[in-house]
Design an enzyme around this catalytic site. Structure first.
Site, PDB file in Angstrom:
ATOM      1  N   SER A 132       0.817  -1.213   0.000  1.00 57.21           N
ATOM      2  CA  SER A 132       0.000   0.000   0.000  1.00 57.21           C
ATOM      3  C   SER A 132       0.851   1.264   0.000  1.00 57.21           C
ATOM      4  CB  SER A 132      -0.960  -0.038   1.199  1.00 57.21           C
ATOM      5  OG  SER A 132      -1.916   0.971   1.137  1.00 57.21           O
TER       6      SER A 132
ATOM      7  N   ASP B 141      -2.405   6.335  -3.531  1.00 58.33           N
ATOM      8  CA  ASP B 141      -1.277   5.685  -2.856  1.00 58.33           C
ATOM      9  C   ASP B 141      -0.749   4.560  -3.733  1.00 58.33           C
ATOM     10  OD1 ASP B 141      -3.357   3.883  -2.507  1.00 58.33           O
ATOM     11  OD2 ASP B 141      -2.723   3.273  -0.505  1.00 58.33           O
TER      12      ASP B 141
ATOM     13  N   ASP C 100      -1.048   1.354  -4.041  1.00 56.25           N
ATOM     14  CA  ASP C 100      -1.920   0.368  -4.681  1.00 56.25           C
ATOM     15  C   ASP C 100      -3.258   0.966  -5.082  1.00 56.25           C
ATOM     16  OD1 ASP C 100      -2.886   0.602  -2.064  1.00 56.25           O
ATOM     17  OD2 ASP C 100      -3.496  -1.500  -1.955  1.00 56.25           O
TER      18      ASP C 100
END
Length: 444
Positions: free
Chosen positions: A102, A241, A243
């Protein structure tokens, strides 16, 4: 059963250190694959990833694990996390995997698992997989070993889906949008979708090299985006972000708009159109009291959960809500997606901007947030929240804030951190109580 591998959002850690080693990734593939082998059909798992260097290693290890227990693997390459959820359902796969940490730096990686319905796994499924991780793998006979293949149209499928969530009677013509893709999973799909809808797109963070994901860019470092929006004279800026399951927005003046404000805007807009369900929205304990008061003024509720978008989604499903998310920018719009989707949420914001015919600075700032402060304290081990000194500091802080604010203390589910948050009417008091608890945790 105590969790050894799974945190609040899958499995995450520093690569080449447990639990983010190739060996453990292979075992996770074997355990998750065995758990989802149901029926006599040919089983399939979809694997996506972000752009970090270790993705190659983790992907290869997981393919080895899945195929060894009889699952076929479909590789879709670098795509957003919500794309994996979408493709798992649309391709009738038995399981979906997103290899990503992430918003964390490139040295970290993670494994997020989705069931055949496209939803993140339940606690029960994760516990069953943990049990299987402690047992010898259920290897199949040589003739039953799975195959792997890569499909090339995964990004195109996701772009088509994302565009379909934008009101068909609207266009983004004449709107200048700066989009920062964090050198992550959305580096191709987000600019493409926005451009195809008519926007004048200025792209940032679209040159991944394996190590620059989330590096001074994206939703956790929006300073460059703020400057670029003003420099370009853009109408709005969007920061995703690594992902792309979360976003932060920047208005035309360069001011940051967090997830609370975005959820307030979407919920109010949907309520006016009769699209909002469940009588309000679902958010976590971290969302600002200002959001709660704003919604109350519109006759809507704020239903709080513990931190983690999976818990938000569980509450949304049980309450019948179709808007939920986190202050950090995870926004779940269940009319369209089974998980947080930064691009889809951004398209809803842009639709409001087009319909509102007013600057982003007017439309996006829906309430004045109460002073809120969050600090993270790293710890080396043990259970600092159980010590007498920390308990005493927390009790004192709660007494001082009584009636004027609130306190949220929690252990991070992805890092060795204690997160200390307070908010209230008195900014100085908020800072004092947060610092006092942080000092106690550091001394524990």
């Amino acid at each position: 059963m105590t969790r050894k591998f799974f945190g609040t959002d899958g499995i995450r850690g520093r690569t080449n250190e447990p639990p983010m080693t190739a060996e453990i990734a292979q075992r996770v593939g074997q355990a998750a694959g065995a758990h989802f082998l149901r029926g006599d059909h040919r089983h399939r798992v979809v694997i996506g990833k972000d752009t970090r260097l270790s993705g190659y290693m983790m992907e290869t290890a997981m393919i080895s694990g899945f195929t060894s227990v009889g699952m076929d693997v479909v590789m879709v390459g670098p795509v957003p996390t919500p794309a994996v959820a979408l493709l798992t359902r649309s391709m009738r796969a038995d399981l979906g995997v997103m290899i990503s940490a992430s918003h964390n730096p490139y040295v970290d990686n993670g494994i997020k698992l989705f069931g055949p319905d496209g939803y993140k796994l339940s606690d029960e499924d994760e516990l069953e997989i943990e049990k299987l991780l402690e047992q010898p793998p259920l290897l199949v006979a040589a003739a039953a070993i799975g195959r792997s293949k890569k499909i090339e149209d995964a990004r195109g499928r996701y772009i088509h889906f994302a565009k379909s969530t934008f009101p068909e009677e609207l266009r983004l013509d004449g709107l200048k949008v700066v989009v920062d893709c964090a050198n992550g999973a959305a580096y191709e799909v987000a600019p493409s979708a926005l451009w195809e809808l008519g926007a004048d797109v200025v792209s940032m963070g679209v040159s991944p090299n394996g190590t620059n994901i989330n590096d001074r860019c994206g939703s956790t470092a929006p300073e460059a985006l703020q400057a670029r929006v003003v420099e370009e004279g853009a109408h709005i800026g969007i920061a995703l972000d690594g992902d792309a399951d979360r976003l932060i927005v920047v208005d035309e003046q360069g001011r940051i708009v967090d997830g609370d404000q975005l959820m307030a805007m979407i919920a109010a807009n949907w309520a006016e159109r009769g699209q909002l369900r469940g009588g309000g929205l679902v958010a976590t304990v971290m969302s600002n009291l200002g959001l709660e008061r704003y919604l109350k003024g519109k006759g809507l509720g704020l239903f709080r959960t513990q931190v983690g978008d999976r818990y938000v989604l569980e509450a949304m499903r049980s309450r019948g809500c179709n808007v939920g998310g986190e202050q950090s920018g995870h926004i779940i719009l269940s009319d369209y997606s089974t998980t947080g989707d930064g691009l889809v949420a951004a398209l809803q914001i842009l639709a409001c901007l087009v319909e509102g015919r007013a600057p982003a600075s007017e439309l996006l700032h829906r309430f004045d947030p109460l002073p809120q402060l969050l600090k993270n304290v790293r710890f080396g081990g043990g259970a600092p929240l159980e010590t007498a000194g920390v308990k005493s500091a927390i009790a004192s802080a709660e007494q001082r804030l009584q009636g004027t604010g609130r306190l949220v203390i929690r252990k991070s589910g992805t890092e060795p951190l204690i997160r200390v948050m307070a908010e209230g009417e008195d900014e100085a008091l908020v800072e004092e109580v947060v610092d006092s608890i942080c000092e106690a945790v550091s001394a524990a």
